[in-house]
Design a protein around this motif. Structure first.
Motif, mmCIF file in Angstrom:
data_model
loop_
_atom_site.group_PDB
_atom_site.id
_atom_site.type_symbol
_atom_site.label_atom_id
_atom_site.label_comp_id
_atom_site.label_asym_id
_atom_site.label_seq_id
_atom_site.Cartn_x
_atom_site.Cartn_y
_atom_site.Cartn_z
ATOM 1 N N CYS A 131 61.012 40.351 -66.065
ATOM 2 C CA CYS A 131 61.851 40.542 -67.468
ATOM 3 C C CYS A 131 63.110 39.937 -67.471
ATOM 4 N N ALA A 132 63.541 39.595 -68.577
ATOM 5 C CA ALA A 132 64.741 38.586 -68.872
ATOM 6 C C ALA A 132 65.396 38.844 -69.962
ATOM 7 N N ALA A 133 66.824 38.300 -70.004
ATOM 8 C CA ALA A 133 67.555 38.692 -71.244
ATOM 9 C C ALA A 133 68.824 37.642 -71.339
ATOM 10 N N PRO A 134 68.824 37.240 -72.361
ATOM 11 C CA PRO A 134 69.851 36.248 -72.334
ATOM 12 C C PRO A 134 71.386 36.608 -72.428
ATOM 13 N N ARG A 135 72.345 35.945 -71.970
ATOM 14 C CA ARG A 135 73.594 36.237 -71.953
ATOM 15 C C ARG A 135 74.257 36.787 -73.235
ATOM 16 N N LEU A 136 73.971 35.815 -74.162
ATOM 17 C CA LEU A 136 74.571 36.143 -75.564
ATOM 18 C C LEU A 136 73.347 36.349 -76.421
#
Length: 134
Positions: free
Chosen positions: A99-104
């Motif tokens: 799983c992953a997420a952008p910083r902004l």
């Protein structure tokens, strides 16, 4: 400090199901667009699904063609947990799943039309392995 911890991987036979979980901390989970990626041995990391963190987009979800109709991405904002429900699994689904997420904030739509590039995501979990046998 952002932490993403995946779980739920395992070994199943073709046609079976698994549900992956990703427990998140250190980010505004309810507003975050988040994605699932996978990487098979000898192959590049590929985007599987992404969900939008913006309520005005009705939490739009997008999927890779290879999993469309079989996988479902969802978020439980009360539990700060991202899920990937995987049904009708195939041997070609065998991979390490992240799983992953952008910083902004980035909309799921914009991430999707850019081809769910791993480079658009800044925070990653350690992965959970899925093996599908024929």
């Amino acid at each position: 400090q952002v932490q993403l911890v995946e779980s739920g991987g395992g070994s199943v036979q073709a046609g079976g199901s698994l549900r992956l979980s990703c427990a998140a901390s250190g980010l505004t989970f309810s507003a975050a667009s988040m994605g699932w990626f996978r990487q098979a041995p000898g192959k590049e990391r590929e985007g599987v699904a992404v969900t939008d963190g913006n309520r005005e987009t009705s939490y739009a979800d997008y999927y890779a063609d290879s999993v469309k109709g079989r996988f479902t991405i969802s978020k439980d904002n009360a539990k700060n947990t991202l899920y990937l429900e995987m049904n009708s699994l195939k041997p070609e689904d065998t991979a390490m799943y992240y799983c992953a997420a952008p910083r902004l904030y980035r909309s799921a739509y914009s991430l999707q039309i850019r081809g769910l590039r791993p480079t658009d995501f800044d925070f990653w979990g350690q992965g959970t392995h899925v093996t599908v046998s024929s």
